[in-house]
Write a protein that holds these residues in place. Structure first.
Motif, PDB file in Angstrom:
ATOM      1  N   GLU A   1       0.808  -1.213   0.000  1.00  0.00           N
ATOM      2  CA  GLU A   1       0.000   0.000   0.000  1.00  0.00           C
ATOM      3  C   GLU A   1       0.842   1.265   0.000  1.00  0.00           C
ATOM      4  O   GLU A   1       0.367   2.334  -0.363  1.00  0.00           O
ATOM      5  N   VAL A   2       2.117   1.138   0.390  1.00  0.00           N
ATOM      6  CA  VAL A   2       2.971   2.310   0.423  1.00  0.00           C
ATOM      7  C   VAL A   2       3.094   2.940  -0.960  1.00  0.00           C
ATOM      8  O   VAL A   2       3.239   4.169  -1.089  1.00  0.00           O
ATOM      9  N   LEU A   3       2.989   2.141  -2.024  1.00  0.00           N
ATOM     10  CA  LEU A   3       3.117   2.665  -3.382  1.00  0.00           C
ATOM     11  C   LEU A   3       1.840   3.327  -3.882  1.00  0.00           C
ATOM     12  O   LEU A   3       1.835   3.943  -4.953  1.00  0.00           O
TER      13      LEU A   3
ATOM     14  N   GLY B   1       3.635  -0.805 -13.459  1.00  0.00           N
ATOM     15  CA  GLY B   1       4.618  -0.088 -14.250  1.00  0.00           C
ATOM     16  C   GLY B   1       4.057   1.143 -14.926  1.00  0.00           C
ATOM     17  O   GLY B   1       4.815   1.999 -15.396  1.00  0.00           O
ATOM     18  N   GLU B   2       2.731   1.254 -14.986  1.00  0.00           N
ATOM     19  CA  GLU B   2       2.084   2.417 -15.591  1.00  0.00           C
ATOM     20  C   GLU B   2       1.881   3.554 -14.601  1.00  0.00           C
ATOM     21  O   GLU B   2       1.509   4.662 -14.986  1.00  0.00           O
ATOM     22  N   ARG B   3       2.123   3.289 -13.332  1.00  0.00           N
ATOM     23  CA  ARG B   3       1.981   4.340 -12.326  1.00  0.00           C
ATOM     24  C   ARG B   3       3.124   5.345 -12.460  1.00  0.00           C
ATOM     25  O   ARG B   3       4.256   4.995 -12.821  1.00  0.00           O
ATOM     26  N   THR B   4       2.845   6.604 -12.160  1.00  0.00           N
ATOM     27  CA  THR B   4       3.864   7.643 -12.329  1.00  0.00           C
ATOM     28  C   THR B   4       5.012   7.507 -11.335  1.00  0.00           C
ATOM     29  O   THR B   4       6.109   8.017 -11.586  1.00  0.00           O
ATOM     30  N   ASN B   5       4.772   6.835 -10.222  1.00  0.00           N
ATOM     31  CA  ASN B   5       5.816   6.710  -9.212  1.00  0.00           C
ATOM     32  C   ASN B   5       6.538   5.362  -9.268  1.00  0.00           C
ATOM     33  O   ASN B   5       7.362   5.055  -8.402  1.00  0.00           O
TER      34      ASN B   5
END
Length: 280
Positions: free
Chosen positions: A150-152, A190-194
């Motif tokens: 959940e940290v991500l 992998g599509e997340r900005t972070n």
């Protein structure tokens, strides 16, 4: 040359025994920590921490000390005992977990397993089951691992980059449906900005991290620490010169990796190769 000490005879705690031997050999030689650091090319603070039991250093450091003191194999053997001590491993890992929760960015390299932060419940359960966990203990560990993910997704989520050896993607779960879910999850993350996911193909050849799982944590104050794990031990690396050497190795691996876009295509190709479940 100082006499070679007997491995048994003082402390029975592996980590303490290693630290005692280091202090004894240096004092018998009549060297200061500064002189030792200058002679071997490592920061003197590393040897101070090793003698206080705050870190055991790396096997390369133990080998260099063996050569310096004329004790071939002794310190490396003590290092291996200290590294394999399960009590110390748990203590180091708890410290690492605490730092991970504070990190503002994380860089990771995976040899054979997906990082915990990107695992699905099915992958985590299969992995922990293979390690011998069952019943309630297994459920608690799976729940804890998924909670870490959940940290991500938090509002102030850290930047996370993982470089995966191709071997990670060539080691599927026995349950093909769960393996598909894991690969689909990897593509989505992998599509997340972070989050950045990269793959190192087998044809990239050997490199400095070929057999070492590594995680770098950049902390709020600007310092960076590393967690290095092999098949039998893990070590929290905090000494700046050692962390810098690991970072150079990581940068070299990153130069060999596919770009995030090409890595995404590679993962999707791997996903397409997974057999579909037969219709019922």
């Amino acid at each position: 040359m100082p006499p070679r000490s007997v491995v048994t005879g003082r402390s029975t705690d592996p980590r303490r025994r290693f630290a005692e031997e280091l202090r004894l050999l240096r004092t018998q030689r009549g060297e200061s920590l500064r002189q030792l650091g200058k002679a071997l090319g490592w920061d003197a603070s590393l040897f101070g921490k090793m003698e206080r039991g705050q870190t055991i250093g790396s096997p390369e450091v133990a080998e260099a000390l063996d050569q310096h003191y004329g004790t071939p194999g002794l310190l490396l053997a003590l290092w291996e005992l200290a590294a394999a001590d399960p009590t110390q491993f748990k203590e180091r890992y708890r410290r690492y977990m605490s730092l991970e929760s504070e990190a503002v960015s994380l860089w990771h390299y995976a040899v054979a397993l997906l990082p915990g932060l990107l695992q699905t419940e099915g992958y985590a359960r299969a992995l922990l089951s293979a390690g011998g966990l069952t019943g309630d203990a297994l459920t608690r560990q799976v729940d804890a691992r998924i909670a870490r993910c959940e940290v991500l997704h938090a509002d102030n989520a850290p930047q996370f980059r993982t470089i995966l050896s191709e071997g990670v993607l060539r080691t599927p779960l026995a349950d093909t449906s769960e393996w598909r879910k894991q690969l689909e999850h990897l593509v989505a993350m992998g599509e997340r900005t972070n989050v950045a996911v990269q793959v190192v193909r087998h044809d990239a050849g050997l490199h400095a991290l070929t057999n070492t799982h590594t995680m770098f944590l950049r902390l709020p104050g600007g310092s960076t620490v590393a967690w290095v794990e092999t098949g039998y031990s893990g070590e929290l690396v905090q000494e700046s010169a050692s962390v810098e050497r690991l970072q150079h190795a990581y940068d070299a691996v990153r130069d060999l990796a596919l770009s995030p876009a090409d890595s995404r295509k590679f993962i999707i190709q791997t996903l397409e190769e997974v057999p579909c479940e037969p219709s019922t």
